[in-house]
Design an enzyme around this catalytic site. Structure first.
Site, PDB file in Angstrom:
ATOM      1  N   LYS A 169       0.225  -7.756  -7.525  1.00  0.00           N
ATOM      2  CA  LYS A 169       0.539  -6.320  -7.366  1.00  0.00           C
ATOM      3  C   LYS A 169       1.538  -6.141  -6.233  1.00  0.00           C
ATOM      4  O   LYS A 169       1.431  -6.801  -5.176  1.00  0.00           O
ATOM      5  CB  LYS A 169      -0.760  -5.571  -7.067  1.00  0.00           C
ATOM      6  CG  LYS A 169      -0.641  -4.042  -7.011  1.00  0.00           C
ATOM      7  CD  LYS A 169      -2.033  -3.421  -6.819  1.00  0.00           C
ATOM      8  CE  LYS A 169      -1.954  -1.884  -6.807  1.00  0.00           C
ATOM      9  NZ  LYS A 169      -3.280  -1.266  -6.597  1.00  0.00           N
ATOM     10  N   SER A 194      -4.461   2.499  -9.708  1.00  0.00           N
ATOM     11  CA  SER A 194      -3.068   2.296  -9.400  1.00  0.00           C
ATOM     12  C   SER A 194      -2.511   0.934  -9.855  1.00  0.00           C
ATOM     13  O   SER A 194      -1.304   0.754  -9.898  1.00  0.00           O
ATOM     14  CB  SER A 194      -2.829   2.462  -7.909  1.00  0.00           C
ATOM     15  OG  SER A 194      -3.589   1.537  -7.191  1.00  0.00           O
ATOM     16  N   SER A 231      -8.923   1.458  -8.354  1.00  0.00           N
ATOM     17  CA  SER A 231      -7.611   1.011  -8.799  1.00  0.00           C
ATOM     18  C   SER A 231      -7.542  -0.350  -9.476  1.00  0.00           C
ATOM     19  O   SER A 231      -6.482  -0.723  -9.972  1.00  0.00           O
ATOM     20  CB  SER A 231      -6.632   1.025  -7.625  1.00  0.00           C
ATOM     21  OG  SER A 231      -6.361   2.368  -7.258  1.00  0.00           O
TER      22      SER A 231
END
Lengths: 94, 485, 485
Positions: B80, B155, B179
């Site tokens: 990420k 997210s 997330s």
């Protein structure tokens, strides 16, 4: 409490410049959110010991030993502006 | 010949060890899938092909020598883009970091490197990890592989999507209010949030310090466990990281399970409730004891979270000021410059949360808002402790509904925040939680179930999840992303 | 208009920041160093890069515990760190990690002496924080005409102890005495180099003025930018004067921060906004609560040396006057040690004091020497002082021998003997000589009897010349006068 909400003052504290559209929209958004959390603010809760760490651990202090970090070039590598080894910014008042 | 399309990390490791295929082939396969999927999905912000293939060569050398570094040697994973990878860009999907090159590795990245992991690329996220749909990315959203008109969740939308299609065999995400688990749920993959403090946060660009945790996405719970074991452990560079022995609890059919009443009622879609009940029946058939439990503070969870997280983030994001790195706008004084930089560089949701957090901490409001939220959080922690005296695991939906369409929840911030209803409590309590896919709905979108367990029982939870996986037998793959022109 | 008869009383509180002499910084392992090159002792943490985390320095906590105990403070065992949020370019995170409502030390006091009067300055708190980077405003001549600012973060993150007094100081002289005393204490317990010129010890003053009979203190004004004790004294007196004048005219005093301008010799208003800033303090979620054990505290104060107050009292007990005791108590350690060593060798305590701090330091200063000659000790120096005290040599001979003793190790008794410097104190022998001289000086005697006293010295000189060993000139004079008159 929400009625006294002045987003310009908050934006000043947060150092974000808002345009007039943003002032309107964000004011509205925040008022919606704040009215939702109002219920929480009115709740009567026991004044028990509050810990910041969810598992409530104690701090382990670090031994006072020097270790290499970033060298000068690495530290400066993302500087938007630099001069003579310093970071350069527009003048800042005291 | 092994079908590299459906391979797990465990199987890939065996394949490499037995020389059924090379690390080079495995990596190439990832990049091939990436090439086929990225135009539709936009899950990766950057791909690191050259570096990856070089690393793969190193793995292959080690395989020949019989010298493999472990289960992750040669395994392609994506990271990420809020985790620092030295020498590469880390943008947090924000304009304010569009030109930022990390001068250091996050601890979790360092550990993966030491394991010989291949990095496929950096994945897309909601800007600064704030959001539940990846629509808040400054570089454009990521699409759900199961139906590209739908969001992948957020997210960590990018990290979920890549595992879903197979352009990586696993990935790292971060979970502050859901997330990892929510996008895992929307994308039909396993997503695991570890006990707070069991994985180092050093090098993870902070959103809410007391809630953030790095965790894995994978195809199976066992794969997630492999990644977790590689990245977890005490880190002297993170004062909040744990140096405590793990705890083991009941696994398999002897485990006692509690269904969270407050997460099976109002706010949860009917079809999701039905699916959870179906899974519960399967577990009962195996012999698990399932009872209903109550966590009343769950009703306050969203309010607590949306005071604590913005407050912490308002301070964590103060360092983005155009002085030492990142975007710099114009200004006659440094204050003006910073004011403009932050205006230009931050998106709407980020601004919203910073302002909310600043307000919650400001003079006169602290006690009613932030102070109150901290007290309420202690209550949440206590409630979970009590409940875990009676049961080993808690079961609930991961999300109130299956994936939603782009633009569906962007008109009202509160609506988007409600997607975190099921996941936030575990972050507040610091306990481990996992989302496992269980089936697909009428639109072909994945269902999932969330399991939670007491702090420090991460390994038990992952093992129990493998058991649940076997019972549920989820075996679907997304196909719609291929059909999109 | 009627002149109000106001009796205005100033109230002063001092805030002092002390840089600790740890090896590494407060929250990271970077070197603490007064480096000439900018931005060389940095890491992600003290540079405030995204993803970095703070880990507190054990030695720094030991040092602040030590100074707190030395000030007789209560130690807060369950302490925590707070974020103090404000934006400034030399503050990398745009928050400073500090302590708010649980500082390490509370209460306590420091004894000062002004005009031979003791007073105890009460301490409000002692807390731990981190230093900021340094700004150099360049381009124009003054801060408000600068064209740009250059930043060096080497100093960022250095451990700082902040000590705040209660508003109990009444005069500028007291404030100066307080700083001097605090500086000495800090050096004695070895926690800081405390060099004012290097910024190791910095201070701000809070000054208010109120009418004698008022129940409340006046409006508080903070004065910054005093770089020496002289400027501290001047600034305080100027500010008291400025505020008094305003009050006499019935004008309002604005609560603000003012800078001391050394050149213009006045305080200048700096803040455009009056009142106090909103720092939005909250517990730093990156740092779990401290829990200092009894063992930790005991270990930290182990080997605490004799503190100035106790030393002063001991010297007074030995027989020095208050100002003498204070003077030598503040001298360099080697001077004090030598003085005490000399005194042990049975010299009179005042002689020991005067010879050590007066003649010895004076001679060394002339030679540009600031440290003790290795061979000089209580035994040989004491021996020399005793010779003078016992009238065996004159004071001026003593000074000459001291010069020799500074150069090389010798026994003053042996030296004086072999060089015939020991004064003869045998009266009979001296009288014999005098009689011989007087017999030959009838004319001179007549003139002395007529009032020409100066000629006595001539006779003394003639007598000294005749002698085969040293004579005590005072004794000779005395006997001559006796004989003549």
């Amino acid at each position: 409490m929400s009625q006294e909400f002045n987003i310009q003052e908050v934006a000043k504290l947060a150092l974000i410049k808002l345009n007039p559209d943003e002032v309107k929209k964000l004011s509205k958004d925040l008022e919606i959110i704040l009215s939702h959390v109002e219920a929480l603010s009115k709740l009567k809760i026991d004044d028990s010991e509050v810990t910041i760490h969810p598992l409530g651990i104690d701090l382990t202090l670090r031994e006072d030993e020097v270790e290499n970090g970033l060298n000068h070039d690495e530290s400066m590598s993302n500087a938007p502006e630099k001069q003579d080894g310093f970071f350069k910014v527009p003048p800042s008042m005291e | 010949m092994t079908d590299l399309n459906k391979i797990t990390i465990k199987e890939a490791h065996e394949g490499l060890k037995n020389k059924s295929f090379s690390a080079h082939e495995l990596a190439n396969h990832s990049f091939q899938i990436a090439a086929e999927s990225e135009s539709v999905l936009h899950a990766h912000l950057i791909l690191m092909q050259d570096e990856a293939l070089k690393s793969a060569q190193d793995t292959d050398k080690r395989v020949l020598k019989g010298d493999m570094l472990g289960l992750l040697d040669g395994i392609p994973l994506s990271i990420k883009d809020n985790l620092n990878l030295k020498g590469n860009g880390t943008t947090c999907s924000s304009k304010i970091l569009s030109n930022y090159i990390s001068p250091y590795d996050a601890t979790v990245v360092k550990k993966l490197r030491e394991n010989g992991t291949i990095f496929v690329g950096k994945t897309n996220l909601d800007e600064f990890a704030m959001g539940s749909s990846t629509e808040n990315s400054a570089y454009g959203p990521t699409s759900n592989p199961w139906d590209p008109d739908y969001v992948p969740g957020g997210s960590s939308g990018g990290s979920a999507a890549v595992v879903s299609v197979g352009s990586a065999l696993g990935s790292l995400g971060s979970d502050t209010g859901g997330s990892i688990r929510q996008p895992a749920s929307f994308c039909g993959v396993v997503g695991f949030k570890p006990t707070y403090g069991s994985v180092s946060r050093f090098g993870l660009i902070a959103f809410a310090s007391s809630l953030d945790q790095v965790g894995p996405f994978a195809r199976t719970a066992e794969d997630a466990k492999i990644i977790y074991q590689a990245i977890s452990g005490h880190d002297p560079k993170d004062a909040t990281s744990l140096n405590i022995e793990r705890k083991d609890i009941n696994e398999g059919s002897s485990a006692r399970i509690g269904v969270v009443k407050e997460l099976m009622g109002e706010g949860i879609a009917d079809n999701v409730k039905v699916e959870i009940e179906r899974v519960i029946k399967l577990l009962e058939a195996e012999g698990n004891n399932v009872t209903e439990v109550s966590l009343p503070m769950t009703k306050m969870a969203i309010s607590i979270y949306y005071l604590i997280a913005p407050a912490e983030c308002s301070a964590n994001l103060a360092r983005f000021d155009g002085v030492r790195f990142g975007l710099r706008s114009g200004g006659n004084t440094s204050y003006e410059m910073s004011e403009n930089t932050r205006a230009e560089g931050f998106g709407d949701e980020v601004k919203r949360r910073i302002l909310l957090g600043t307000y919650a901490l400001s003079a006169g409001y602290y006690d009613a808002y932030y102070g109150q939220a901290l007290k309420a959080r202690s209550q949440v922690i206590n409630e979970f402790s009590e409940v875990f005296k009676e049961v080993d695991y808690l079961i609930s939906p991961s999300t109130p509904s299956t994936a939603f369409k782009f633009g569906e929840k962007t008109s009202n911030p509160l609506e988007m925040y409600m997607s975190d209803l099921c996941t936030i409590p575990a972050n507040l309590a610091g306990i481990p939680a996992i989302s496992i896919p269980t089936g697909v709905d009428d639109l072909g979108l994945p269902y999932s179930v969330q399991l939670m367990s007491p702090e420090l029982t991460d390994i038990s939870l992952l093992n129990f999840s493998s058991y649940v996986e076997k019972i549920v037998g989820f075996n679907n793959s997304p196909t719609k992303w291929r059909k999109k022109p | 208009m009627e002149e109000k008869t106001l009796k205005l009383i100033p109230t002063i509180g001092m805030e002092t920041h002390i840089e600790l002499k740890t090896d590494s910084k407060m929250f990271c392992s970077c070197r603490v160093e007064d480096s000439a090159s900018p931005n060389v002792n940095l890491c992600p943490t003290c540079l405030g890069l995204p993803g970095a985390l703070p880990v507190p320095n054990k030695r720094a906590i030991e040092m602040i515990t030590l100074i707190s105990v030395s000030l007789n403070c209560e130690i807060t065992q369950k302490g925590m760190f707070h974020r103090k949020n404000y934006f400034y370019p030399d503050l990398p995170k745009n928050y400073q990690i500090s302590q708010f409502d649980f500082p390490i030390g509370t209460g306590g006091s420091l004894q000062i002496i002004v005009d031979n009067q003791f007073s105890d300055i009460e301490i409000e708190r002692v807390h731990m924080e981190e230093d900021t980077g340094k700004s150099v405003h360049a381009g124009g001549g003054r801060i408000d005409t600068a064209e740009y600012t250059l930043l060096d973060f080497n100093r960022s993150g250095i451990p700082l102890v902040e000590i705040v007094t209660k508003p109990v100081i009444k005069t500028a002289k007291q404030a100066v005495a307080y700083i001097e005393e605090l500086r000495q204490l800090v050096i004695d317990v070895d926690i800081s180099h405390a060099k004012l010129e290097l910024g190791n010890l910095r201070f701000d003053a809070n000054i208010s003025v109120a009418n004698e009979n008022d129940n409340e203190l006046g409006v508080k004004v903070e004065i910054k930018n005093m770089n020496s004790l002289k400027s501290l004294e001047r600034a305080i007196n100027h500010e008291i004067n400025r505020q008094s004048k305003l009050l006499e005219k019935n004008e309002r005093i604005i609560q603000e921060t003012r800078h001391w301008d050394e050149k213009q010799e006045k305080t200048i208003s700096m803040r455009t906004k009056e009142g106090s800033a909103d720092y939005r303090y909250f517990s730093d979620p990156d740092i779990p609560n401290m829990n200092l054990s009894e063992e930790f505290i005991e270990e930290a104060v182990k080997g605490i040396p004799e503190l100035p107050k106790a030393r002063r009292e001991r010297y007074i007990y030995l027989g020095l006057a208050l100002d003498e005791s204070n003077h030598i108590a503040k001298s360099k350690k080697w001077v004090r040690d030598l003085f005490e060593d000399v005194h042990i060798h049975r010299t009179n305590v005042r002689s020991a004091y005067l010879w050590t701090t007066g003649e010895l330091l004076g001679q060394l200063r002339k030679m540009n020497v600031s440290s003790k000659p290795d061979h000089l000790n209580g035994k040989n120096f004491g021996e020399l002082i005793s010779l003078v005290d016992e009238d065996k040599i004159s004071s001026s001979i003593g000074k000459e021998i001291l010069a020799e003793l500074i150069e090389k190790d010798l026994s003053p008794v042996e030296y004086a003997t072999s060089n015939n410097l020991i004064q003869e104190i045998d009266e009979d022998y001296t009288i014999d000589l005098i009689v011989q001289v007087l017999d030959a000086q009838e004319e001179i005697i007549k003139r002395i009897r007529n009032g020409e006293d100066k000629l006595i010295s001539f006779l003394v000189g003639e007598t000294m010349k005749k002698a085969t060993s040293s004579l005590n000139p005072a004794l000779v004079r005395e006997l001559i006068v006796k004989k003549i008159m």
